[in-house]
Design a protein around this motif. Structure first.
Motif, PDB file in Angstrom:
ATOM      1  N   ALA A  46       3.301  -3.607  -9.955  1.00 54.95           N
ATOM      2  CA  ALA A  46       1.876  -3.307 -10.357  1.00 54.95           C
ATOM      3  C   ALA A  46       1.675  -3.750 -11.878  1.00 54.95           C
ATOM      4  CB  ALA A  46       1.915  -1.618 -10.791  1.00 54.95           C
ATOM      5  N   VAL A  47       2.689  -3.779 -12.625  1.00 60.71           N
ATOM      6  CA  VAL A  47       2.888  -4.596 -13.955  1.00 60.71           C
ATOM      7  C   VAL A  47       2.331  -6.009 -14.106  1.00 60.71           C
ATOM      8  CG1 VAL A  47       4.094  -5.064 -15.961  1.00 60.71           C
ATOM      9  CG2 VAL A  47       4.438  -2.669 -14.995  1.00 60.71           C
ATOM     10  N   VAL A  93      -2.773  -1.685 -16.633  1.00 63.34           N
ATOM     11  CA  VAL A  93      -2.383  -2.899 -16.909  1.00 63.34           C
ATOM     12  C   VAL A  93      -3.578  -3.898 -16.732  1.00 63.34           C
ATOM     13  CG1 VAL A  93      -0.843  -4.814 -16.632  1.00 63.34           C
ATOM     14  CG2 VAL A  93       0.085  -2.468 -16.931  1.00 63.34           C
ATOM     15  N   ASN A  94      -3.824  -3.772 -15.400  1.00 62.08           N
ATOM     16  CA  ASN A  94      -5.212  -4.730 -14.988  1.00 62.08           C
ATOM     17  C   ASN A  94      -6.563  -4.162 -14.562  1.00 62.08           C
ATOM     18  OD1 ASN A  94      -2.745  -6.771 -14.060  1.00 62.08           O
ATOM     19  ND2 ASN A  94      -2.175  -5.101 -13.204  1.00 62.08           N
ATOM     20  N   GLY A  95      -6.520  -2.941 -14.963  1.00 66.46           N
ATOM     21  CA  GLY A  95      -7.843  -2.319 -14.540  1.00 66.46           C
ATOM     22  C   GLY A  95      -8.099  -2.091 -13.089  1.00 66.46           C
ATOM     23  N   LEU A  96      -9.479  -1.879 -12.787  1.00 69.87           N
ATOM     24  CA  LEU A  96      -9.679  -1.756 -11.214  1.00 69.87           C
ATOM     25  C   LEU A  96      -9.736  -2.990 -10.684  1.00 69.87           C
ATOM     26  CD1 LEU A  96     -13.067   0.552 -11.545  1.00 69.87           C
ATOM     27  CD2 LEU A  96     -10.533   1.417 -11.059  1.00 69.87           C
ATOM     28  N   ARG A  97      -9.299  -4.069 -11.127  1.00 66.47           N
ATOM     29  CA  ARG A  97      -9.067  -5.151 -10.633  1.00 66.47           C
ATOM     30  C   ARG A  97      -7.920  -5.431  -9.865  1.00 66.47           C
ATOM     31  NH1 ARG A  97      -7.091 -10.679 -12.391  1.00 66.47           N
ATOM     32  NH2 ARG A  97      -6.080  -9.575 -14.452  1.00 66.47           N
ATOM     33  N   TYR A  98      -6.749  -4.188 -10.334  1.00 66.42           N
ATOM     34  CA  TYR A  98      -5.527  -4.158  -9.771  1.00 66.42           C
ATOM     35  C   TYR A  98      -5.605  -4.076  -8.054  1.00 66.42           C
ATOM     36  CZ  TYR A  98      -1.228  -1.902  -7.996  1.00 66.42           C
ATOM     37  OH  TYR A  98      -0.186  -1.661  -7.291  1.00 66.42           O
ATOM     38  N   PHE A  99      -6.596  -3.293  -7.737  1.00 61.80           N
ATOM     39  CA  PHE A  99      -6.744  -2.959  -6.379  1.00 61.80           C
ATOM     40  C   PHE A  99      -7.002  -4.463  -5.503  1.00 61.80           C
ATOM     41  CE2 PHE A  99      -7.933   1.132  -8.082  1.00 61.80           C
ATOM     42  CZ  PHE A  99      -6.980   2.003  -7.236  1.00 61.80           C
ATOM     43  N   LYS A 100      -7.556  -5.219  -6.029  1.00 63.14           N
ATOM     44  CA  LYS A 100      -8.014  -6.649  -5.468  1.00 63.14           C
ATOM     45  C   LYS A 100      -6.420  -7.420  -5.529  1.00 63.14           C
ATOM     46  CE  LYS A 100     -10.504 -10.728  -6.026  1.00 63.14           C
ATOM     47  NZ  LYS A 100     -11.679 -11.647  -6.554  1.00 63.14           N
ATOM     48  N   THR A 151       2.250   7.054 -10.035  1.00 61.34           N
ATOM     49  CA  THR A 151       2.802   6.210 -11.197  1.00 61.34           C
ATOM     50  C   THR A 151       2.648   4.748 -10.918  1.00 61.34           C
ATOM     51  OG1 THR A 151       4.731   8.004 -11.589  1.00 61.34           O
ATOM     52  CG2 THR A 151       4.842   5.690 -12.532  1.00 61.34           C
ATOM     53  N   TRP A 152       2.859   4.148  -9.986  1.00 55.74           N
ATOM     54  CA  TRP A 152       2.756   2.682 -10.120  1.00 55.74           C
ATOM     55  C   TRP A 152       1.214   2.294  -9.765  1.00 55.74           C
ATOM     56  CZ3 TRP A 152       0.631   0.813  -5.561  1.00 55.74           C
ATOM     57  CH2 TRP A 152       1.071   1.123  -4.384  1.00 55.74           C
ATOM     58  N   ILE A 153       0.384   3.330  -9.239  1.00 55.39           N
ATOM     59  CA  ILE A 153      -0.971   2.866  -9.220  1.00 55.39           C
ATOM     60  C   ILE A 153      -1.432   3.159 -10.481  1.00 55.39           C
ATOM     61  CG2 ILE A 153      -3.101   3.803  -8.149  1.00 55.39           C
ATOM     62  CD1 ILE A 153      -1.653   4.367  -5.667  1.00 55.39           C
ATOM     63  N   ALA A 178      11.501   0.992  -9.069  1.00 54.33           N
ATOM     64  CA  ALA A 178      11.499  -0.169 -10.239  1.00 54.33           C
ATOM     65  C   ALA A 178      10.513  -1.256  -9.729  1.00 54.33           C
ATOM     66  CB  ALA A 178      12.784  -0.471 -10.521  1.00 54.33           C
ATOM     67  N   ILE A 179      10.718  -1.584  -8.176  1.00 50.52           N
ATOM     68  CA  ILE A 179      10.072  -2.958  -7.546  1.00 50.52           C
ATOM     69  C   ILE A 179       8.602  -2.540  -7.307  1.00 50.52           C
ATOM     70  CG2 ILE A 179       9.807  -3.994  -5.579  1.00 50.52           C
ATOM     71  CD1 ILE A 179      12.953  -3.635  -4.968  1.00 50.52           C
ATOM     72  N   TYR A 180       8.440  -1.392  -6.981  1.00 53.58           N
ATOM     73  CA  TYR A 180       6.875  -1.213  -7.146  1.00 53.58           C
ATOM     74  C   TYR A 180       6.185  -1.144  -8.622  1.00 53.58           C
ATOM     75  CZ  TYR A 180       8.148   0.881  -2.234  1.00 53.58           C
ATOM     76  OH  TYR A 180       8.625   0.954  -1.217  1.00 53.58           O
ATOM     77  N   ILE A 181       6.804  -0.488  -9.614  1.00 49.58           N
ATOM     78  CA  ILE A 181       6.449  -0.658 -10.727  1.00 49.58           C
ATOM     79  C   ILE A 181       6.179  -1.916 -11.318  1.00 49.58           C
ATOM     80  CG2 ILE A 181       6.860  -0.187 -13.160  1.00 49.58           C
ATOM     81  CD1 ILE A 181       7.886   2.933 -12.252  1.00 49.58           C
TER      82      ILE A 181
END
Length: 264
Positions: free
Chosen positions: A258-259, A146-153, A138-140, A252-255
């Motif tokens: 991610a957001v 929300v951020n696209g693949l840029r999220y992993f960076k 879910t959080w990944i 909730a903290i993990y989500i």
């Protein structure tokens, strides 16, 4: 736990008290075994669904007891967890997940404190793994949406860190966020439920063992063990509630991370 038979000094044998954690399945179909744990998980879904449907069926301006309890539980997860942690702008879409997780875990934990049931479902690690995996995906997924693949960076490269430290920091962040986090999320719930349950069960076995002794002094010590087991029982019940809260709070903290990954 497997009972051990030890040789006694008089040539006989001594079997110390023990508890059995692997229960006999109710029935087996091929390689599938339907266990007490599975029955309790299904029962919890039925009970939770019935309770909140009944609480919401006849909504009144002045709520009755059932409606009041239902609204209190929903309001706690909605406001004290989702809204406070994720933020007023983005929290609403995640309330159903957090609400379902909290009461599902809570009831399955409390099964361990109910006489004749006395089995917290998450004292078996498989259930904890499934919930942690659900939260992990879910959080990944939220981070990517929300951020696209840029999220992993964003997740592994902390802002403001000098470039020459990144070769050391990035591997640590990868292991911490994508390996250690889901493992600890599941094992924390499993380990506390198993440990508390075993302590109470072993104390009960110890009381039975001491009462059966011929020595009056040993029989008397069973009272002390009983007092201690009652205290541990109450502590276990408290931990059951706290672990449901901790699991959902961490979710909730993990989500939230991610957001708002681009602002961390």
């Amino acid at each position: 736990m497997i009972a051990l038979t030890l040789p006694a000094q008089d040539g006989g044998s001594f079997t110390p008290p023990s508890v059995e954690t692997h229960l006999t399945p109710f029935f087996t179909i091929g390689g599938f075994e339907f266990t007490k744990q599975m029955l309790l998980v299904l029962l919890s879904v039925v009970i939770i669904a019935w309770f909140f449907l009944a609480a919401a069926r006849k909504g009144k301006l002045v709520p009755g007891k059932l409606q009041f309890i239902g609204e209190l539980g929903y309001g706690f997860v909605r406001n004290s967890v989702a809204k406070d942690v994720i933020g007023a702008k983005d929290y609403k879409k995640f309330v159903p997940l957090l609400f379902a997780l909290f009461f599902f875990i809570l009831l399955n934990n409390l099964f361990g404190a109910i006489p004749f049931i006395q089995l917290p479902s998450f004292s078996h690690v498989s259930g904890a793994y499934v919930l942690a995996a659900l939260v992990y995906v879910t959080w990944i997924g939220v981070g990517i949406k929300v951020n696209g693949l840029r999220y992993f960076k964003l997740a592994v490269v902390p802002s403001g860190v000098p470039w020459y430290i990144l070769p050391l920091v990035v591997p640590i962040e990868i292991i911490s966020n994508f390996v250690v986090r889901p493992m600890t999320h599941s094992l924390r719930l499993f380990a506390t439920m198993l440990a508390g349950h075993l302590i109470v069960m072993i104390a009960g076995s110890g009381i039975e063992f001491l009462i059966q002794q011929e020595n009056v002094l040993l029989q008397g010590t069973s009272i002390l063990v009983l007092v201690g087991s009652v205290a541990m029982y109450m502590l276990e019940a408290l931990i059951m509630v706290l672990q449901a809260y901790v699991f959902v709070l961490l979710t909730a903290i993990y989500i939230e991370g991610a957001v708002h990954a681009d602002s961390h």
